[in-house]
Design an enzyme around this catalytic site. Structure first.
Site, PDB file in Angstrom:
ATOM      1  N   ARG A 148      53.414  14.540  41.001  1.00 56.18           N
ATOM      2  CA  ARG A 148      53.479  15.229  42.290  1.00 56.18           C
ATOM      3  C   ARG A 148      53.224  14.214  43.390  1.00 56.18           C
ATOM      4  NH1 ARG A 148      50.190  18.704  39.013  1.00 56.18           N
ATOM      5  NH2 ARG A 148      51.155  20.734  38.630  1.00 56.18           N
ATOM      6  N   LYS A 174      46.517  19.634  40.345  1.00 58.45           N
ATOM      7  CA  LYS A 174      46.013  20.859  40.963  1.00 58.45           C
ATOM      8  C   LYS A 174      44.736  21.320  40.262  1.00 58.45           C
ATOM      9  CE  LYS A 174      50.462  22.589  42.621  1.00 58.45           C
ATOM     10  NZ  LYS A 174      51.432  23.711  42.581  1.00 58.45           N
ATOM     11  N   HIS A 243      59.716  15.764  45.247  1.00 54.69           N
ATOM     12  CA  HIS A 243      59.715  16.760  44.185  1.00 54.69           C
ATOM     13  C   HIS A 243      61.038  16.783  43.433  1.00 54.69           C
ATOM     14  CE1 HIS A 243      56.684  19.520  42.775  1.00 54.69           C
ATOM     15  NE2 HIS A 243      57.602  20.435  42.511  1.00 54.69           N
ATOM     16  N   ARG A 246      60.593  14.609  40.558  1.00 59.47           N
ATOM     17  CA  ARG A 246      59.793  15.301  39.535  1.00 59.47           C
ATOM     18  C   ARG A 246      60.682  16.268  38.748  1.00 59.47           C
ATOM     19  NH1 ARG A 246      54.493  17.082  38.090  1.00 59.47           N
ATOM     20  NH2 ARG A 246      54.223  19.335  38.039  1.00 59.47           N
ATOM     21  N   HIS A 269      51.549  21.511  34.021  1.00 55.99           N
ATOM     22  CA  HIS A 269      51.664  22.952  34.241  1.00 55.99           C
ATOM     23  C   HIS A 269      50.631  23.682  33.403  1.00 55.99           C
ATOM     24  CE1 HIS A 269      56.173  22.659  35.553  1.00 55.99           C
ATOM     25  NE2 HIS A 269      55.332  22.389  36.533  1.00 55.99           N
ATOM     26  N   TYR A 278      63.064  24.857  33.696  1.00 60.28           N
ATOM     27  CA  TYR A 278      63.951  23.713  33.479  1.00 60.28           C
ATOM     28  C   TYR A 278      64.929  23.934  32.329  1.00 60.28           C
ATOM     29  CZ  TYR A 278      60.848  21.308  36.656  1.00 60.28           C
ATOM     30  OH  TYR A 278      60.129  20.962  37.764  1.00 60.28           O
TER      31      TYR A 278
END
Length: 301
Positions: A148, A174, A243, A246, A269, A278
Site C-alpha cells: 500500500r 492497516k 494502488h 498493487r 487482507h 482478483y
C-alpha cells in the site's frame, strides 16, 4: 446528560479512542471525523441522543440524492454506527439508531490491472539523477511486493539492509498489523542503487527510507504525482496510481500461481473475500489450467 454534552468534545474523544484503542491511522480517523461531521450537519439542532432510525434513513437518502454512491454511504453508516457505539459505552447514550440499517447496494467495481508488459514498461525508468533512482526503487517495490502507499512511505532506512539480505520487507499495514513480503530481484537491485545515492538528498539523521527534495520523509502525494507523470511519459493509457501497481501485483501473482491464500497473505487482507475480487481477472487463465489438469475436463475422442 448526554443531550447537553458539547458534541465537539465527544467527537474529539472518539477520535482519540480510534487512535489509542483501535490503532487506526490518522488518515482513517480523519475520514471517520469527516463522516461524523456530515451527521452533525444533517442533524442540525436535533440532539444526537434524540435521533431515531427514521432520521438516519432520511439522512442517508439525502446523501444518496446528492450523488454519494453505495460504497461511500456504507462507509458513512459504519462511521456513524461506530460513533454511537462509543457514545453508548462512554457517554451514557441509550441506543444506536444506525443498528440494522444498510446503505443502498453499490454496483461492483472491478479493480483495473496493468498487463504484465505495461507493468514492466512502467517500472523500467531510466536513471539519470538521485531522484530517478528513488522513483525507480519506489515503483519497483510497489509492484514487486504489492505494498500500500502508506506502507511504502512509512518504511525506514535502518531496516532496509536486513531486508536486502533476506529478500523480504517487513511492513506495517492497516490496524498496525505487520507482515513480511518477499521482494523481487529487480526491486532489490533498484533499492541498492537508491541507497548508494540516498545521502545526497536525505537530511542527516533522517530515518525514512524514501525522502523528498527537502530531505525529509516523502509524502504520499509526491509518490502519486511522480508515478502519474511517469505513466504519461511511458504512454500508459489508463491513469496510473500506486494502488494500480498493487492491483497488478495481485493479479499477476494469482495468474501465475493460482494460490489465492498466498496472495491474501502478501496483500495483508484480513478476509479472503477481499482478495477474491482478483479472481475475475483471470477466468480464462484458470480455465486453461483446468483443461490441462482435470481428468474430466477434456472430452474423449
Amino acid at each position: 446528560m448526554p443531550a447537553t454534552e458539547p458534541v465537539p468534545a465527544t467527537l474529539q474523544g472518539y477520535l482519540a479512542y480510534l487512535h489509542n484503542e483501535r490503532n487506526y491511522s490518522p488518515l482513517t480517523a480523519e475520514n471517520y471525523a469527516r463522516d461524523i461531521r456530515r451527521l452533525l450537519a444533517l442533524a442540525g439542532n436535533t440532539p444526537l441522543p434524540e435521533l431515531k432510525s427514521h432520521h438516519i434513513r432520511r439522512y442517508i437518502a439525502q446523501l444518496h440524492g446528492s450523488g454519494l454512491g453505495g460504497r461511500s454511504l456504507a462507509r458513512v453508516l459504519s462511521a456513524w454506527r461506530g460513533f454511537y457505539s462509543y457514545l453508548m459505552r462512554d457517554h451514557g447514550y441509550q441506543s444506536n439508531p444506525c443498528v440494522g440499517l444498510r446503505a443502498p447496494k453499490a454496483p461492483k467495481t472491478l479493480p483495473h490491472a496493468l498487463s504484465p508488459d505495461e507493468a514492466v514498461k512502467l517500472v523500467e525508468l531510466p536513471v539519470k539523477t538521485p531522484l530517478d533512482a528513488r522513483d525507480k526503487a519506489m515503483f519497483e517495490l510497489l509492484y514487486s511486493s504489492g505494498l500500500r502507499l502508506a506502507e511504502l512511505v512509512s518504511l525506514d532506512f535502518a531496516l532496509m539492509q536486513d531486508s536486502l539480505r533476506s529478500g523480504e520487507v517487513r511492513v506495517t499495514g492497516k490496524g498496525s498489523k505487520t507482515r513480511i513480503v518477499p521482494m523481487g530481484s529487480h526491486a532489490i537491485s533498484a533499492l541498492q542503487a537508491w541507497l548508494t545515492v540516498r545521502e545526497q538528498i536525505a537530511k542527516p539523521g533522517e530515518s525514512a527510507l524514501f525522502v523528498g527534495k527537502n530531505g525529509a520523509r516523502i509524502s504520499p502525494r509526491t509518490v502519486q504525482l511522480h508515478l502519474r507523470q511517469w505513466g504519461i511519459k511511458q504512454g500508459i493509457a489508463s491513469g496510473v496510481h500506486p494502488h494500480l501497481l498493487r492491483h497488478s501485483f495481485a493479479t499477476h501473482v494469482l495468474q501465475s500461481s493460482g494460490d489465492l491464500r498466498a496472495v491474501q497473505e502478501m496483500l495483508g487482507h484480513a478476509s479472503i473475500s477481499t482478495t477474491q475480487v482478483y479472481t475475475h481477472l483471470d477466468f480464462q487463465y484458470l480455465a486453461k489450467i483446468y483443461d490441462g489438469a482435470h481428468p474430466r475436463a477434456k472430452k474423449k475422442p
